[in-house]
Scaffold this motif. Structure first.
Motif, PDB file in Angstrom:
ATOM      1  N   GLU A 250       0.820  -1.220   0.000  1.00 27.97           N
ATOM      2  CA  GLU A 250       0.000   0.000   0.000  1.00 27.97           C
ATOM      3  C   GLU A 250       0.854   1.271   0.000  1.00 27.97           C
ATOM      4  OE1 GLU A 250      -3.928  -0.022   1.489  1.00 27.97           O
ATOM      5  OE2 GLU A 250      -3.470   1.620   2.883  1.00 27.97           O
ATOM      6  N   GLN A 251       1.953   1.250   0.753  1.00 24.98           N
ATOM      7  CA  GLN A 251       2.841   2.423   0.745  1.00 24.98           C
ATOM      8  C   GLN A 251       3.416   2.646  -0.650  1.00 24.98           C
ATOM      9  OE1 GLN A 251       5.326   1.035   3.929  1.00 24.98           O
ATOM     10  NE2 GLN A 251       4.475   2.475   5.416  1.00 24.98           N
ATOM     11  N   ASN A 252       3.751   1.546  -1.323  1.00 23.26           N
ATOM     12  CA  ASN A 252       4.236   1.659  -2.700  1.00 23.26           C
ATOM     13  C   ASN A 252       3.207   2.341  -3.588  1.00 23.26           C
ATOM     14  OD1 ASN A 252       6.820   0.229  -3.949  1.00 23.26           O
ATOM     15  ND2 ASN A 252       6.288  -0.858  -2.056  1.00 23.26           N
ATOM     16  N   LEU A 253       1.957   1.936  -3.437  1.00 16.20           N
ATOM     17  CA  LEU A 253       0.901   2.535  -4.256  1.00 16.20           C
ATOM     18  C   LEU A 253       0.764   4.024  -3.941  1.00 16.20           C
ATOM     19  CD1 LEU A 253      -1.836  -0.254  -4.095  1.00 16.20           C
ATOM     20  CD2 LEU A 253      -0.262   0.237  -5.981  1.00 16.20           C
ATOM     21  N   LEU A 254       0.810   4.350  -2.652  1.00 19.68           N
ATOM     22  CA  LEU A 254       0.631   5.746  -2.244  1.00 19.68           C
ATOM     23  C   LEU A 254       1.712   6.651  -2.826  1.00 19.68           C
ATOM     24  CD1 LEU A 254      -0.558   5.231   1.438  1.00 19.68           C
ATOM     25  CD2 LEU A 254      -1.868   6.260  -0.437  1.00 19.68           C
ATOM     26  N   VAL A 255       2.932   6.112  -2.947  1.00 22.43           N
ATOM     27  CA  VAL A 255       4.027   6.902  -3.528  1.00 22.43           C
ATOM     28  C   VAL A 255       3.624   7.438  -4.911  1.00 22.43           C
ATOM     29  CG1 VAL A 255       6.364   6.745  -4.495  1.00 22.43           C
ATOM     30  CG2 VAL A 255       5.876   5.747  -2.249  1.00 22.43           C
ATOM     31  N   GLY A 256       2.897   6.622  -5.652  1.00 25.57           N
ATOM     32  CA  GLY A 256       2.498   7.036  -7.000  1.00 25.57           C
ATOM     33  C   GLY A 256       1.402   8.082  -7.018  1.00 25.57           C
TER      34      GLY A 256
ATOM     35  N   LEU B 176       5.322  -6.362   2.942  1.00 24.82           N
ATOM     36  CA  LEU B 176       6.439  -5.664   2.311  1.00 24.82           C
ATOM     37  C   LEU B 176       6.518  -6.106   0.855  1.00 24.82           C
ATOM     38  CD1 LEU B 176       9.376  -5.743   4.914  1.00 24.82           C
ATOM     39  CD2 LEU B 176       7.731  -3.910   4.448  1.00 24.82           C
ATOM     40  N   ALA B 177       6.671  -5.133  -0.029  1.00 27.45           N
ATOM     41  CA  ALA B 177       6.693  -5.456  -1.463  1.00 27.45           C
ATOM     42  C   ALA B 177       7.799  -6.460  -1.780  1.00 27.45           C
ATOM     43  CB  ALA B 177       6.869  -4.183  -2.288  1.00 27.45           C
ATOM     44  N   GLY B 178       8.889  -6.390  -1.031  1.00 24.56           N
ATOM     45  CA  GLY B 178      10.005  -7.320  -1.245  1.00 24.56           C
ATOM     46  C   GLY B 178       9.647  -8.766  -0.987  1.00 24.56           C
ATOM     47  N   TYR B 179       8.567  -8.989  -0.262  1.00 26.19           N
ATOM     48  CA  TYR B 179       8.136 -10.367   0.022  1.00 26.19           C
ATOM     49  C   TYR B 179       6.963 -10.815  -0.831  1.00 26.19           C
ATOM     50  CZ  TYR B 179      11.235 -10.193   4.041  1.00 26.19           C
ATOM     51  OH  TYR B 179      12.341 -10.088   4.843  1.00 26.19           O
ATOM     52  N   THR B 180       6.739 -10.141  -1.933  1.00 28.27           N
ATOM     53  CA  THR B 180       5.688 -10.586  -2.858  1.00 28.27           C
ATOM     54  C   THR B 180       6.339 -11.200  -4.099  1.00 28.27           C
ATOM     55  OG1 THR B 180       5.537  -8.439  -3.976  1.00 28.27           O
ATOM     56  CG2 THR B 180       4.089  -8.767  -2.078  1.00 28.27           C
ATOM     57  N   SER B 181       5.550 -11.886  -4.895  1.00 24.92           N
ATOM     58  CA  SER B 181       6.081 -12.566  -6.085  1.00 24.92           C
ATOM     59  C   SER B 181       6.381 -11.557  -7.195  1.00 24.92           C
ATOM     60  CB  SER B 181       5.063 -13.588  -6.593  1.00 24.92           C
ATOM     61  OG  SER B 181       3.966 -12.901  -7.180  1.00 24.92           O
ATOM     62  N   GLY B 182       7.077 -12.027  -8.215  1.00 23.71           N
ATOM     63  CA  GLY B 182       7.401 -11.161  -9.354  1.00 23.71           C
ATOM     64  C   GLY B 182       6.159 -10.580 -10.000  1.00 23.71           C
ATOM     65  N   GLY B 183       5.134 -11.415 -10.161  1.00 24.45           N
ATOM     66  CA  GLY B 183       3.893 -10.947 -10.781  1.00 24.45           C
ATOM     67  C   GLY B 183       3.209  -9.895  -9.921  1.00 24.45           C
ATOM     68  N   GLU B 184       3.234 -10.132  -8.617  1.00 24.50           N
ATOM     69  CA  GLU B 184       2.615  -9.167  -7.697  1.00 24.50           C
ATOM     70  C   GLU B 184       3.379  -7.847  -7.702  1.00 24.50           C
ATOM     71  OE1 GLU B 184       0.902 -12.843  -5.016  1.00 24.50           O
ATOM     72  OE2 GLU B 184       2.743 -11.835  -4.405  1.00 24.50           O
TER      73      GLU B 184
ATOM     74  N   GLN C 150       4.984  -6.663 -10.250  1.00 27.91           N
ATOM     75  CA  GLN C 150       4.609  -5.973 -11.500  1.00 27.91           C
ATOM     76  C   GLN C 150       3.262  -5.275 -11.313  1.00 27.91           C
ATOM     77  OE1 GLN C 150       5.251  -4.169 -14.272  1.00 27.91           O
ATOM     78  NE2 GLN C 150       6.455  -5.894 -15.013  1.00 27.91           N
ATOM     79  N   MET C 151       2.343  -5.936 -10.615  1.00 26.04           N
ATOM     80  CA  MET C 151       1.034  -5.314 -10.343  1.00 26.04           C
ATOM     81  C   MET C 151       1.197  -4.076  -9.471  1.00 26.04           C
ATOM     82  SD  MET C 151      -1.362  -8.636  -9.674  1.00 26.04           S
ATOM     83  CE  MET C 151      -1.364  -9.997 -10.841  1.00 26.04           C
ATOM     84  N   VAL C 152       2.099  -4.146  -8.507  1.00 24.74           N
ATOM     85  CA  VAL C 152       2.357  -2.975  -7.653  1.00 24.74           C
ATOM     86  C   VAL C 152       2.898  -1.830  -8.507  1.00 24.74           C
ATOM     87  CG1 VAL C 152       3.814  -2.064  -5.792  1.00 24.74           C
ATOM     88  CG2 VAL C 152       2.727  -4.303  -5.536  1.00 24.74           C
ATOM     89  N   ALA C 153       3.845  -2.157  -9.390  1.00 19.22           N
ATOM     90  CA  ALA C 153       4.443  -1.112 -10.240  1.00 19.22           C
ATOM     91  C   ALA C 153       3.381  -0.477 -11.145  1.00 19.22           C
ATOM     92  CB  ALA C 153       5.584  -1.699 -11.064  1.00 19.22           C
ATOM     93  N   ILE C 154       2.495  -1.297 -11.687  1.00 18.11           N
ATOM     94  CA  ILE C 154       1.422  -0.771 -12.548  1.00 18.11           C
ATOM     95  C   ILE C 154       0.429   0.040 -11.702  1.00 18.11           C
ATOM     96  CG2 ILE C 154      -0.523  -1.373 -14.052  1.00 18.11           C
ATOM     97  CD1 ILE C 154       1.129  -3.894 -14.867  1.00 18.11           C
ATOM     98  N   GLY C 155       0.064  -0.525 -10.559  1.00 23.41           N
ATOM     99  CA  GLY C 155      -0.869   0.167  -9.662  1.00 23.41           C
ATOM    100  C   GLY C 155      -0.321   1.515  -9.228  1.00 23.41           C
ATOM    101  N   ARG C 156       0.957   1.543  -8.939  1.00 23.06           N
ATOM    102  CA  ARG C 156       1.580   2.804  -8.514  1.00 23.06           C
ATOM    103  C   ARG C 156       1.466   3.856  -9.620  1.00 23.06           C
ATOM    104  NH1 ARG C 156       6.982   1.392  -6.914  1.00 23.06           N
ATOM    105  NH2 ARG C 156       7.604   2.026  -8.986  1.00 23.06           N
ATOM    106  N   ALA C 157       1.722   3.451 -10.862  1.00 30.36           N
ATOM    107  CA  ALA C 157       1.597   4.399 -11.978  1.00 30.36           C
ATOM    108  C   ALA C 157       0.141   4.848 -12.142  1.00 30.36           C
ATOM    109  CB  ALA C 157       2.108   3.768 -13.270  1.00 30.36           C
TER     110      ALA C 157
END
Ligand SMILES: Nc1ncnc2c1ncn2[C@@H]1O[C@H](COP(=O)(O)OP(=O)(O)O)[C@@H](O)[C@H]1O
Ligand SMILES: [Mg+2]
Length: 254
Positions: free
Chosen positions: A110-116, A148-156, A158-165
């Motif tokens: 969620e913090q990752n998403l908020l950054v965006g 923590l984003a570091g403990y999610t899978s590669g696909g997740e 990627q979803m965080v990165a897309i969600g953040r944008a």
């Protein structure tokens, strides 16, 4: 009326763009491409063809890598943005998901998403509404929001990165190889969501991909890059029918 729609300029127009890195490496040799309003467009090509450079030229991130647009121009919503600063582009609705699904591994999902979402300094209420929208499209991220984003899978990730944008509420989203390194099923899940955003919200997308099959399955139109040049373009259906396409993918066409 449809007539006036056709007269509209494309949302994005890249015109004869040339890019040099370090004043010596010619990465783009006059690339032209367009993304219409509400279109999902693929940018295809082998490794080193110039896909990332094209996206970074659009979002003006090439400079951060000692690159420069030396010829041509880029128009967004009819206005020249060739030298616009990246933050103002995000404010104007042009966001990019970088190659390699960059996440802040030590922050929660969620913090990752908020950054965006902070560009333009929206209120907490608006941020929460945007989060809800992202979780609506990516139900998995809602379940993982405290992790923590570091403990999610590669696909997740990627979803965080897309969600953040998406948190900046873009009109045009540039994605750099969202399928890279992910299992086919996860790739499909991600492209399904991108297609839904395209269909339901009219989000325009320019997706750089080496994975030609998935890109042509979902995009309406595609451009093929080779050695910094556009060597082919057409509707996805048209390009999917061409035998050479797999050769482009392998980088075997000289
Ligand atoms: N930061 C950089 N500095 C120097 N050359 C670069 C840099 N980034 C990319 N290049 C070169 O530019 C060309 C296009 O690269 P790139 O845009 O990354 O292609 P793609 O994304 O299609 O793999 C390649 O020849 C690559 O080596
Ligand atoms: Mg690349």
């Amino acid at each position: 009326m449809s007539q006036s729609l056709q007269a509209d300029p494309p949302l994005l127009s890249v015109e004869q763009v040339e890019v040099f890195y370090e004043q010596s490496i010619l990465a783009l040799r006059g690339v032209s491409l367009q993304v219409g309003k509400g279109q999902m467009v693929a940018l295809l090509g082998a490794n080193g063809a110039g896909k990332s450079t094209t996206l970074k030229a659009i979002s003006n991130l090439v400079r951060a890598e000692r690159g420069e647009v030396t010829k041509g121009r880029i128009l967004y919503q009819g206005q020249e943005i060739t030298d616009a600063d990246p933050a103002s582009l995000v404010l104007a609705g042009l966001a990019q998901v970088l190659e390699g699904r960059h996440c802040f591994t030590h922050l929660s999902v969620e913090q990752n998403l908020l950054v965006g979402g902070f560009v333009g300094r929206p209120s907490r209420k608006v941020l929460n509404q945007r989060l809800e929208r992202i979780y609506g499209y990516f139900p998995r991220l809602r379940l993982l929001r405290k992790r923590l984003a570091g403990y999610t899978s590669g696909g997740e990730q990627q979803m965080v990165a897309i969600g953040r944008a998406l948190m900046s509420e873009p009109r045009l989203l540039l994605l750099d190889e969202p399928s890279m390194g992910l299992a086919p099923q996860v790739v499909e899940e991600i492209f399904e969501i991108l297609a839904r955003l395209n269909r339901e919200e009219g989000l325009s997308l320019l997706v750089a991909e080496q994975n030609i099959n998935i890109a042509l399955d979902y995009a309406q139109y595609a451009f093929v890059l080779e050695n910094g040049r556009v060597v082919d373009a057409g509707s996805a259906a048209e390009l999917a029918g061409r035998e050479q396409m797999q050769n482009y993918y392998l980088g075997a066409v000289g």
